[in-house]
Design a protein around this motif. Structure first.
Motif, PDB file in Angstrom:
ATOM      1  N   TYR A 143      47.838  99.132 -73.881  1.00 55.44           N
ATOM      2  CA  TYR A 143      48.142 100.380 -73.177  1.00 55.44           C
ATOM      3  C   TYR A 143      48.522 101.491 -74.151  1.00 55.44           C
ATOM      4  O   TYR A 143      48.231 102.666 -73.919  1.00 55.44           O
ATOM      5  CB  TYR A 143      49.273 100.146 -72.170  1.00 55.44           C
TER       6      TYR A 143
ATOM      7  N   GLN B 146      48.938 108.757 -65.541  1.00 60.75           N
ATOM      8  CA  GLN B 146      47.648 108.674 -64.867  1.00 60.75           C
ATOM      9  C   GLN B 146      47.579 107.346 -64.117  1.00 60.75           C
ATOM     10  O   GLN B 146      47.292 106.304 -64.712  1.00 60.75           O
ATOM     11  CB  GLN B 146      46.504 108.771 -65.874  1.00 60.75           C
TER      12      GLN B 146
ATOM     13  N   ARG C  38      46.636 104.074 -61.909  1.00 57.81           N
ATOM     14  CA  ARG C  38      45.449 103.259 -61.693  1.00 57.81           C
ATOM     15  C   ARG C  38      45.489 102.753 -60.252  1.00 57.81           C
ATOM     16  O   ARG C  38      45.901 101.626 -59.956  1.00 57.81           O
ATOM     17  CB  ARG C  38      45.453 102.076 -62.663  1.00 57.81           C
ATOM     18  N   ASN C  39      45.060 103.599 -59.335  1.00 56.44           N
ATOM     19  CA  ASN C  39      45.154 103.255 -57.914  1.00 56.44           C
ATOM     20  C   ASN C  39      44.172 102.172 -57.498  1.00 56.44           C
ATOM     21  O   ASN C  39      44.278 101.616 -56.404  1.00 56.44           O
ATOM     22  CB  ASN C  39      44.944 104.505 -57.055  1.00 56.44           C
ATOM     23  N   SER C  40      43.206 101.856 -58.363  1.00 53.47           N
ATOM     24  CA  SER C  40      42.248 100.806 -58.021  1.00 53.47           C
ATOM     25  C   SER C  40      42.868  99.415 -58.121  1.00 53.47           C
ATOM     26  O   SER C  40      42.335  98.449 -57.569  1.00 53.47           O
ATOM     27  CB  SER C  40      41.025 100.880 -58.944  1.00 53.47           C
TER      28      SER C  40
ATOM     29  N   LEU D  58      52.281 103.705 -63.421  1.00 55.69           N
ATOM     30  CA  LEU D  58      50.855 103.500 -63.677  1.00 55.69           C
ATOM     31  C   LEU D  58      50.161 102.793 -62.518  1.00 55.69           C
ATOM     32  O   LEU D  58      48.973 103.014 -62.268  1.00 55.69           O
ATOM     33  CB  LEU D  58      50.665 102.679 -64.959  1.00 55.69           C
ATOM     34  N   PHE D  59      50.904 101.927 -61.824  1.00 52.83           N
ATOM     35  CA  PHE D  59      50.319 101.114 -60.748  1.00 52.83           C
ATOM     36  C   PHE D  59      51.160 101.247 -59.485  1.00 52.83           C
ATOM     37  O   PHE D  59      51.873 100.325 -59.083  1.00 52.83           O
ATOM     38  CB  PHE D  59      50.233  99.652 -61.198  1.00 52.83           C
TER      39      PHE D  59
END
Length: 751
Positions: free
Chosen positions: A286, A511, A513-515, A538-539
């Motif tokens: 990361y 930023q 990571r919605n996926s 991040l998540f």
């Protein structure tokens, strides 16, 4: 079990294998047809290349669709091939309570679902199916499972276990519990293969409850070495992929591993269960993108650990230890939060009016209004960027007016006759006249996170202001100077990376990571609170499974986040902490020895599998110690140990030992980015975490290697890597941690 029952089981297996054979032949044909179709379409694409863009886009879309279909067919084929070797491993006979039936349903359980293509009878149930959970959770008698229609209750009338290899029943028997001592001991006594494997045939009740947990968005699993935490996490992933197949796939799950060696070590578990490998990363990965934009390098964990574990008794070493301890503490975290609070709410208080030639372009009250109200939903740096845009819009008419004025002046002087040249000269003159104003606005509306973070160390007044409500270590002045010196040399210390990345993210925005819909953190005890705060940003839209063991922290001075506090940091509904107590890895003798290394901790409950006492070997010299290690390797191999690890404390010791042994069969692993190696390996202690080996040789358990209390857990962790044999070598004074152990727990010899 009667003879007629045996004959029935043989016939039942034959029917199952015949069905697998039929489906496998059909799958093979489909694979071949799909391959031919894909090749034909590709050939057609290249032959007709050059059509219009719409035709080309449609062709590419069709090819991608065909590739997807081929992948699904191929995956099914591979699963059937695995099922042909061992189609099922268990059976329960179950009578539903309200069905009115007296004949139970025969439920055979394997790695995948298998249906008779003629009758639609379910021949084998996937181990992840709701009904299969009873196999792990219940003995014969009353039982229940959760189905889509609700809870189904009933009675288990039979529970049977099988060992099927290459389509042949090696043995089978009825059992009241999932795995009895005989079967579990057989599984545990085997040699460790090259990599970790699936445990679907030996999942215990406490493990199954974690794997199938659906109630908790945040699941915290704490357990001793060898309790199966990583296996549980991987089987939980397989379960989630099965249960939520309509909404989740392998690209929606991410595992944070301690290093790439560990990632490679676990890489075949999901494929063994017929699932694709999910995404894997490390926290170090990361940080990599930031190395390209920062004016300094971020020190990697390996470099820091190598320095710390080398036990250099010096002011530099003591300062570094104090720095690591402080910068990963709640006190320094509070300094960062106080500093960030200033940028969130106070930075704007002293901002002046923006004026030009006596005209107010942007008033001080407007700074506050935009920054603290209209734009408060943005991080500070982006708020200022938006305000800069607003100010620039307001300056635009002034700029145009100055340009017109300058064009007129140049034209009246008749110095230039070319209109383009006049306009260009006017723009330059306007920029010069507005230069100080533009520079002033730029200075007010740009934040440089690295420069601002560095000021905590460069500027005593700033640090004093934001640390006044916290505890500051007495070594602070040395820490400050050491940090400044490191940055001046072009390196941001690793212990600063967590605080800086969090600080930067809060100022500029993370930023997300919605996926990612499910996040797994393994070896969680080595993460700091600030690392978890980074990960939550991040998540933000996923569930979590966090696994670790506080006593296996291989970094002796980092203050890891406490499990009990993680639910507050991650802040998800209905968090749950589950504590495992049983260890399945090592023999009784090895486990008893390891437990004695941590007298203040609650000892693990271990399985009754006996073996050889750990061996403590004293050598008169280092050279004799090296000679004995070569001898020990040969002896362990003769005893059947297929995987052997010689574990040193540091990278430097590992390299020296490899060169001294001069054994071509030994692989050296000293990088966190290396692949897992089979056979005999030499590695430093911090890279061995999470791995297991048939035999472990711990080199240099001398008093000068393992003497600080902070190093006790490292010694415990490396010793718990052993399944069957543990050998500890030293050539000087023995580590006080071993000296305090009862001699009855090990054998000792001199070489």
């Amino acid at each position: 079990m009667t003879e007629s029952e045996r004959e029935y089981e043989i016939a039942r297996l034959k029917r199952t294998l015949e069905e697998i054979s039929w489906q496998l032949a059909k799958a093979n044909n489909k694979c071949e047809d799909s391959r031919v179709e894909l090749q034909t379409n590709l050939a057609d694409y290249w032959e007709n290349y050059g059509g219009n863009a719409l035709d080309e886009a449609q062709m590419i879309e069709a090819l991608e669709r065909q590739r997807g279909i081929s992948a699904v067919i191929h995956k099914g084929q591979q699963t059937l091939q695995k099922a042909a070797v061992s189609p099922y491993f268990g059976r329960i006979d179950f009578i539903e309570e309200w069905s009115g039936e007296t004949t139970p349903d025969e439920i055979y359980i394997g790695i995948t679902t298998l249906t008779d293509h003629q009758t639609d009878d379910l021949l084998v149930y996937d181990w992840r199916a709701p009904v299969s959970g009873m196999y792990y959770d219940f003995e014969r008698g009353k039982a229940w499972y959760k189905a889509p229609i609700g809870t189904v209750t009933g009675t288990i009338t039979l529970k049977r276990q099988y060992k099927i290899i290459n389509g042949q029943i090696k043995y089978m028997f009825d059992s009241d519990i999932k795995i009895d001592d005989e079967i579990l001991q057989e599984i545990l006594s085997k040699s460790a293969d090259d990599k970790m494997h699936t445990i679907v045939t030996s999942i215990q009740r406490e493990q199954n409850q974690i794997i199938r947990n659906e109630e908790n968005k945040l699941l915290l699993v704490q357990g001793p070495a060898g309790s199966g935490k990583t296996s549980i996490a991987l089987h939980r992933i397989a379960y989630l992929l099965y249960r939520d197949k309509a909404s989740i796939n392998s690209k929606n799950i991410l595992i944070f591993s301690p290093n790439h060696i560990f990632s490679d070590y676990i890489s075949n578990v999901l494929p063994e269960m017929g699932e694709e490998n999910v995404l894997q990363t490390t926290f170090h990965d990361y940080t990599l993108p930031f190395k390209e934009i920062l004016p300094v390098e971020i020190e990697d964990r390996t470099t820091q650990l190598e320095f710390i574990l080398s036990n250099l008794d010096s002011r530099e070493f003591n300062t570094r230890v104090a720095s690591i301890y402080y910068k990963t503490s709640a006190h320094f975290e509070q300094v960062i939060e106080n500093y960030l609070a200033y940028f969130e709410t106070e930075l704007i208080n002293d901002y002046p009016d923006i004026q030009f030639n006596g005209q107010t372009i942007f008033a001080s009250e407007e700074w506050k209004s935009y920054y603290l109200n209209e734009l408060a939903f943005l991080p500070p740096a982006r708020r200022l960027a938006k305000i800069r845009e607003i100010i620039n819009i307001r300056i635009r008419p002034i700029t145009h007016e100055i340009r017109r004025k300058k064009e007129k002046e140049i034209d009246e002087r008749a110095e230039e006759v070319n209109k383009k040249t006049i306009k260009a000269m006017a723009r330059i003159a306007a920029r010069q006249e507005l230069g100080d104003l533009i520079n002033h606005i730029e200075k007010l509306t740009r934040l440089n996170p690295f420069v601002l973070y560095r000021k905590l160390f460069d500027n005593p007044e700033i640090f004093q202001r934001f640390s006044s409500s916290t505890v500051v270590p007495k070594e602070w002045q040395y820490i400050r100077k050491q940090t400044i010196s490191s940055i001046a040399r072009g390196t941001l210390p690793y212990e600063d990376s967590f605080a800086f990345l969090y600080f930067q993210g809060r100022l500029e925005g993370f930023q997300p990571r919605n996926s990612i819909k499910h996040l797994v953190i393994d070896e969680a005890q080595d993460y700091t609170t600030l690392q978890y705060k980074i990960l939550t940003r991040l998540f933000p839209k996923c569930s979590w499974t966090i696994l670790g063991d506080p006593v296996q922290r291989v970094h002796p001075y980092i203050q890891g986040a406490c499990f009990d506090s993680l639910n507050k940091i991650i802040n998800l509904e209905n968090p749950r902490i589950i504590k495992l107590t049983r260890s399945y890895r090592s023999t009784l003798e090895i486990q008893a020895f390891c437990n004695s290394l941590l007298p203040s901790s609650e000892p693990a409950v271990y399985i009754n599998r006996s073996g050889t006492l750990p061996l403590l070997v004293k050598s008169a010299t280092l050279k004799l110690a090296h000679e004995y290690i070569n001898k020990a390797i040969a002896e362990l191999k003769s005893e059947g140990c297929r995987s052997i690890a010689i574990i040193c404390k540091t990278i430097r010791e590992s390299v020296i030992l490899r060169d001294a042994l001069q054994n071509p069969d030994i692989s050296l692993i000293i990088s966190e980015t290396a692949e897992f190696r089979r056979g005999i390996v030499i590695m430093p202690a911090f890279l061995a975490k999470g791995l297991e080996f048939d035999g472990v040789i711990v080199a240099n358990v001398n008093a000068n290697s393992y003497r600080r209390e902070a190093e006790r857990n490292i010694l415990y962790t490396v010793c718990t890597r052993a399944l069957h044999r543990l050998v500890l070598c030293y050539h000087d004074e023995i580590s006080p941690f071993i000296q305090s152990i009862s001699p009855a727990l090990y054998n000792s010899i001199e070489s």
